[in-house]
Write an enzyme that holds these catalytic residues in place. Structure first.
Site, short mmCIF file in Angstrom:
data_model
loop_
_atom_site.label_atom_id
_atom_site.label_comp_id
_atom_site.label_asym_id
_atom_site.label_seq_id
_atom_site.Cartn_x
_atom_site.Cartn_y
_atom_site.Cartn_z
N SER A 101 0.99 -1.10 0.15
CA SER A 101 0.12 -0.11 0.01
C SER A 101 1.02 1.06 0.03
O SER A 101 2.06 1.21 0.40
CB SER A 101 -0.78 -0.01 1.21
OG SER A 101 -1.16 1.29 1.40
N TYR A 113 -3.43 -0.02 9.95
CA TYR A 113 -3.35 -0.49 8.57
C TYR A 113 -2.01 -0.28 8.31
O TYR A 113 -1.24 -0.85 7.51
CB TYR A 113 -4.34 0.47 7.70
CG TYR A 113 -4.32 0.10 6.30
CD1 TYR A 113 -3.89 0.92 5.41
CD2 TYR A 113 -4.99 -1.04 5.80
CE1 TYR A 113 -3.90 0.48 3.98
CE2 TYR A 113 -5.11 -1.34 4.51
CZ TYR A 113 -4.36 -0.64 3.50
OH TYR A 113 -4.57 -1.09 2.05
#
Ligand code: NAP
Ligand code: GCO
Length: 260
Positions: A145, A158
């Site tokens: 990510s 996250y």
């Protein structure tokens, strides 16, 4: 040259691929010749996924499996070996996000994100590795990510998970290279999927923010990830190992627009 990108005769397992990025990557790997296997956390989603793949002309093999549950993962991998074949390509795609300010986030919420986004890929990679070793090699692609490199408000768990997934990718690449297993990552930018739908609601300030932060001037689509996935799943990347391929329209290269 194009033969290097062929996945003919390969079995590809894409986790959490009933829809979203996982399904798009599965479609691409199928297009390059792979047999598609996917899992999702509940039977209804798996059935929906099988039907969706069928509509695309893909006979996908679907399994109900929670990637955080070691017993379910090892049972799934054993069933795949019996029913489909040894996994040659693994895409660790399954993941969640919780957007909660760190000061309000409970340890339980934090642990759940780490469990699915970081421990899950470790479990599934460990489960498929022996088969890959026996077969003389394999490919593992971890879906990282922007948050593998950058932080922002409300996504502490996250970012910690995806930062860890970047380093897990590099570490497993080092451990398993001698077995001809290449472990790499794809780091998508901001992609239009159900996961980012809340950020793309009309008038949401984040929508304009991302457009401004992306030199390409648009949200990514799942199609943007298909070519990079085929590359990292194929012989074309046999000497690429421990690399995170960012597919972000230039976000990580950009200091940001000069204020008008
Ligand atoms: P998504 O639309 O939310 O899909 C995630 C998939 O993972 C769903 O099918 C979900 O199933 C499944 N899943 C969740 N927990 C699971 C578990 N414990 N076991 C098995 N499957 C599980 O997300 P996406 O946008 O396609 O993203 C896919 C991956 O790309 C994620 O790892 C995400 O972090 C990453 N990513 C996304 C973006 C983006 O902008 N969208 C950018 C960078 C990276 P359920 O529906 O049952 O929960
Ligand atoms: C967020 C977004 C991002 C994307 C993606 C970016 O809330 O910031 O959900 O985290 O999902 O990971 O690469």
């Amino acid at each position: 040259m194009l033969n290097q990108f062929s996945l003919k005769g390969k079995v590809a397992l894409i986790t959490g691929a009933s829809y979203g990025i996982g399904m798009a990557i599965a479609e691409a790997l199928h297009g390059a010749g792979a047999t598609i296997v996917f899992n999702d956390i509940n039977a209804e989603l798996v059935q929906k996924g099988i039907a969706a793949y069928k509509e695309e002309g893909i006979k996908a093999h679907g399994y109900v499996c929670d990637v955080t549950n070691e017993e379910q993962v090892y049972e799934m991998v054993a069933r795949i070996a019996l029913e489909v074949g040894t996994v040659d390509i693994l895409v660790n795609n399954a993941g969640i996000i919780k957007r909660i300010p760190a000061i309000e986030m409970t340890a339980k919420d934090f642990r759940q994100v780490i469990d699915i986004d970081l421990v899950g890929p470790f479990i599934v990679s460990k489960a498929v590795a022996p088969g890959m070793i026996e077969n003389g090699g394999g490919k593992i692609i971890n879906i990282c990510s922007m948050m593998s490199e950058l932080g922002r408000e409300t996504v502490s768990a996250y970012a910690a998970a995806k930062g860890g997934l970047k380093m897990l990718t590099k570490n497993l690449a080092c451990e398993w290279a001698e077995h001809n297993i290449q472990v790499n990552g794809i780091g998508p930018g901001y992609i239009a999927t159900p996961q980012t739908a809340p950020l793309r609601e009309p008038g949401h300030p984040f929508n304009d923010f991302i457009i401004a932060k992306t030199p390409a001037g648009r949200w990514g689509t799942t199609d943007d990830l298909q070519g990079p996935a085929v590359f990292l799943a194929s012989a074309a990347s046999d000497f690429v190992n421990g690399h995170i391929l960012y597919v972000d329209g230039g976000i990580l290269a950009y200091i940001g627009k000069q204020p008008k």
